[in-house]
Design an enzyme around this catalytic site. Structure first.
Site, short mmCIF file in Angstrom:
data_model
loop_
_atom_site.label_atom_id
_atom_site.label_comp_id
_atom_site.label_asym_id
_atom_site.label_seq_id
_atom_site.Cartn_x
_atom_site.Cartn_y
_atom_site.Cartn_z
N SER A 96 35.58 -1.74 36.81
CA SER A 96 34.71 -0.62 36.16
C SER A 96 33.54 -1.57 35.34
O SER A 96 32.92 -2.37 35.79
CB SER A 96 35.60 0.34 35.47
OG SER A 96 34.94 1.35 34.67
N HIS A 121 32.91 1.82 40.37
CA HIS A 121 32.73 3.00 40.56
C HIS A 121 31.71 3.64 39.78
O HIS A 121 31.24 3.08 38.76
CB HIS A 121 34.18 3.80 40.28
CG HIS A 121 34.75 3.57 38.92
ND1 HIS A 121 36.15 3.98 38.55
CD2 HIS A 121 34.42 3.00 37.83
CE1 HIS A 121 36.29 3.80 37.43
NE2 HIS A 121 35.15 3.10 37.01
#
Length: 196
Positions: A96, A121
Site C-alpha cells: 500500500s 492497490h
C-alpha cells in the site's frame, strides 16, 4: 523493549538504543503502520542526516503494511526535497503506502531482499456514519484525486503507464521480489549483501 548497544570509546563505554546507533551509520528503520507520529520521526531523521552531510546516502529500510496517505506522502516529499540520495531496502513487505515510499528512493538505489513482498492497490477511504450525501460526494471526489496522485507516482517510479498501474491496482496485487524488479519498482534484489 528497545535493545541497547554498548560501544567502547577512548573515554570508556557509551550505550545507545539500537536505532540511535543505526542512525550514526545513516540507517533509518521505517517499520510498522505509516501514521503521523512515525512519519514525523522518519522526516526528522531524514532532515537531520541531510543537514549533517548531504553528500552521503541515507539508507531507509522499509517493512510496512502501509497506512496514512498524507503521512506517507510527507515522507516521500521529504525524500525528494533533501539533497542526500535515499537508498530504499525492502525487507518483509512494502504494501500500500509502503510501495509509494519504497519506490521513491533514488533511481538505481532501490533494493529488495529476496523473500520480501510488494503490494499495490487503490487507496481506501470512508466517511463514517451519519454523513450527509454532499459530504460523501466530496469524499468520493477527494479519493479519486488521491488515487490519481498515487498512480502517477507509481507510474513515474516504475516506468509503467498510468493506465497499467491503474488496472493493476484495481485489486490487491502482491508481487515477489523478482516480479517487483520486472515491474520497475526496484533496481536490484539484494542477497547476502550482494546485488542480483
Amino acid at each position: 523493549m528497545i535493545p541497547v548497544v554498548i560501544e567502547q570509546t577512548s573515554r570508556g563505554e557509551r550505550s545507545y538504543d539500537i536505532y540511535s546507533r543505526l542512525l550514526k551509520d545513516r540507517i533509518i528503520m521505517l517499520t510498522g503502520q505509516v501514521e503521523d507520529n512515525m512519519a514525523n520521526s522518519i522526516i526528522a531523521q531524514l532532515l537531520f542526516l541531510d543537514a549533517q552531510d548531504n553528500t552521503k546516502d541515507i539508507y531507509l529500510y522499509v517493512n510496512t503494511p502501509g497506512g496514512s496517505v498524507s503521512a506517507g506522502l510527507a515522507i516521500v516529499d521529504t525524500m525528494n526535497f533533501i539533497k542526500s540520495d535515499v537508498q530504499t531496502i525492502v525487507m518483509g513487505m512494502a504494501a500500500s503506502m509502503g510501495t509509494i515510499i519504497a519506490s521513491s528512493g533514488a533511481k538505481g538505489k532501490r533494493f529488495m531482499l529476496p523473500n520480501a513482498e510488494y503490494m499495490i492497490h487503490q487507496p481506501m477511504g470512508g466517511t463514517g456514519g451519519g454523513t450527509q450525501q454532499s459530504d460523501m460526494a466530496i469524499a468520493a471526489e477527494h479519493l479519486l484525486k488521491t488515487r490519481h496522485t498515487l498512480e502517477k507516482i507509481l507510474a513515474d517510479n516504475s516506468g509503467q503507464s498510468i493506465e497499467k498501474v491503474h488496472d493493476d491496482a484495481e485489486r490487491d496485487r502482491w508481487m515477489s521480489a523478482q516480479e517487483t524488479l520486472d515491474y520497475g519498482f526496484i533496481d536490484a534484489i539484494m542477497e547476502n549483501n550482494n546485488l542480483q
